[in-house]
Design an enzyme around this catalytic site. Structure first.
Site, PDB file in Angstrom:
ATOM      1  CG  LEU A  93      -2.192  -0.840   1.322  1.00 47.95           C
ATOM      2  CD1 LEU A  93      -2.742  -0.677   2.584  1.00 47.95           C
ATOM      3  CD2 LEU A  93      -2.904  -0.660   0.206  1.00 47.95           C
ATOM      4  CG  ASP A  94       0.543   4.126  -2.921  1.00 49.63           C
ATOM      5  OD1 ASP A  94       1.106   3.499  -3.323  1.00 49.63           O
ATOM      6  OD2 ASP A  94      -0.221   5.052  -3.679  1.00 49.63           O
ATOM      7  NE  ARG A  95       4.874   8.944   3.057  1.00 49.56           N
ATOM      8  CZ  ARG A  95       5.631   9.747   2.786  1.00 49.56           C
ATOM      9  NH1 ARG A  95       7.017   9.752   3.102  1.00 49.56           N
ATOM     10  NH2 ARG A  95       5.341  10.644   2.389  1.00 49.56           N
TER      11      ARG A  95
END
Length: 258
Positions: free
Chosen positions: A97-99
């Site tokens: 998942l994106d940060r």
């Protein structure tokens, strides 16, 4: 024991194992302190068994990165958590998942589970649903976005029409609620490219709210309103379909109500 402060000489902690003692000195060894187990926080466990660990990642936490990265990562937290409880476990990453995004992540706990999950993600049989708040009016309210995405030097991705360039990305979406300036959309990934949802909606002039990379500079503390709320896959051991779902985050719920 000396390092833990358990050894005393005449009631004071011994400073070193080489400290001299006399016949009249009283040396005592205290009880072994209770071991503090590694915490899984700030991750939250949704499901755990002998093969997989499903958690909720908070915004701001990297899923993984290079070995030189000093910031906390989800995989490092999982490794510490499992090493303390299941030393034989081999935690593995199967997706990211994106940060700044939040939501469901699954980690494998052994090689067989890792291979099974990797294959499912590669074959795009995994159910991955997101909720996002985007700017503007989404038209049509239901559809599919397809393009070839290529990564740029600054880490962002953009669509490209250059022959043989980029990776095919497919995103299905449906508007949950449409307001005057924003919309809540439910998104289902058919492929899993880097920044796929963010890049696709920015491409449609509907960037995700709070996205500093695709929607322009944001005020400090602004949250990216993107959450992975549903995850389904065939369990590596039983081969039965399992699905996990979390409520939509409070920030997205507030927008939906407005």
């Amino acid at each position: 024991m000396v390092g833990q402060g358990r050894v005393t000489i005449n009631g004071r902690p011994a400073k070193t194992v080489k400290e001299a003692v006399g016949e009249s000195d009283k040396v005592a060894v205290g009880k072994k302190p209770e071991r503090i187990r590694a915490s899984i926080e700030p991750l939250k466990i949704v499901h755990e068994d002998e093969g997989v660990l499903v958690v909720v990642k908070p915004p701001g936490l990297l899923t993984s990165t290079t070995v030189r990265e000093r910031r906390a990562t989800a995989i490092a937290i999982v490794r510490d958590y499992l090493a303390d409880r299941e030393p034989r476990a081999r935690p593995g990453i199967v997706h990211r998942l994106d940060r700044d995004a939040t939501g469901l992540l699954v980690f494998s706990k052994n090689n067989a589970a890792h291979q099974s999950l990797k294959r499912q993600f590669f074959e795009h049989t995994v159910l991955r649903e997101y909720l996002a708040v985007v700017h503007g009016t989404v038209s049509p309210p239901k559809g599919r976005i397809e393009s070839n995405l290529v990564e740029l030097k600054d880490g962002s991705v953009r669509d490209t029409h250059a022959p043989g360039k980029g990776q095919k990305a497919v995103t299905d979406y449906e508007v949950v609620s449409q307001g005057v300036k924003k919309a809540v959309v439910r998104v289902r990934l058919q492929t899993g490219r880097k920044h796929q949802i963010r890049a696709h909606f920015a491409q449609r002039k509907n960037p995700v709210v709070g996205d500093s990379m695709y929607a322009g500079p944001q005020p400090p503390g602004t949250l990216l309103l993107l959450a992975a709320v549903k995850l389904g896959f065939d369990h590596p051991r039983t081969e039965e379909r399992v699905t996990f779902e979390i409520p939509r985050p409070v920030e997205i719920e507030r927008v939906a109500k407005r």
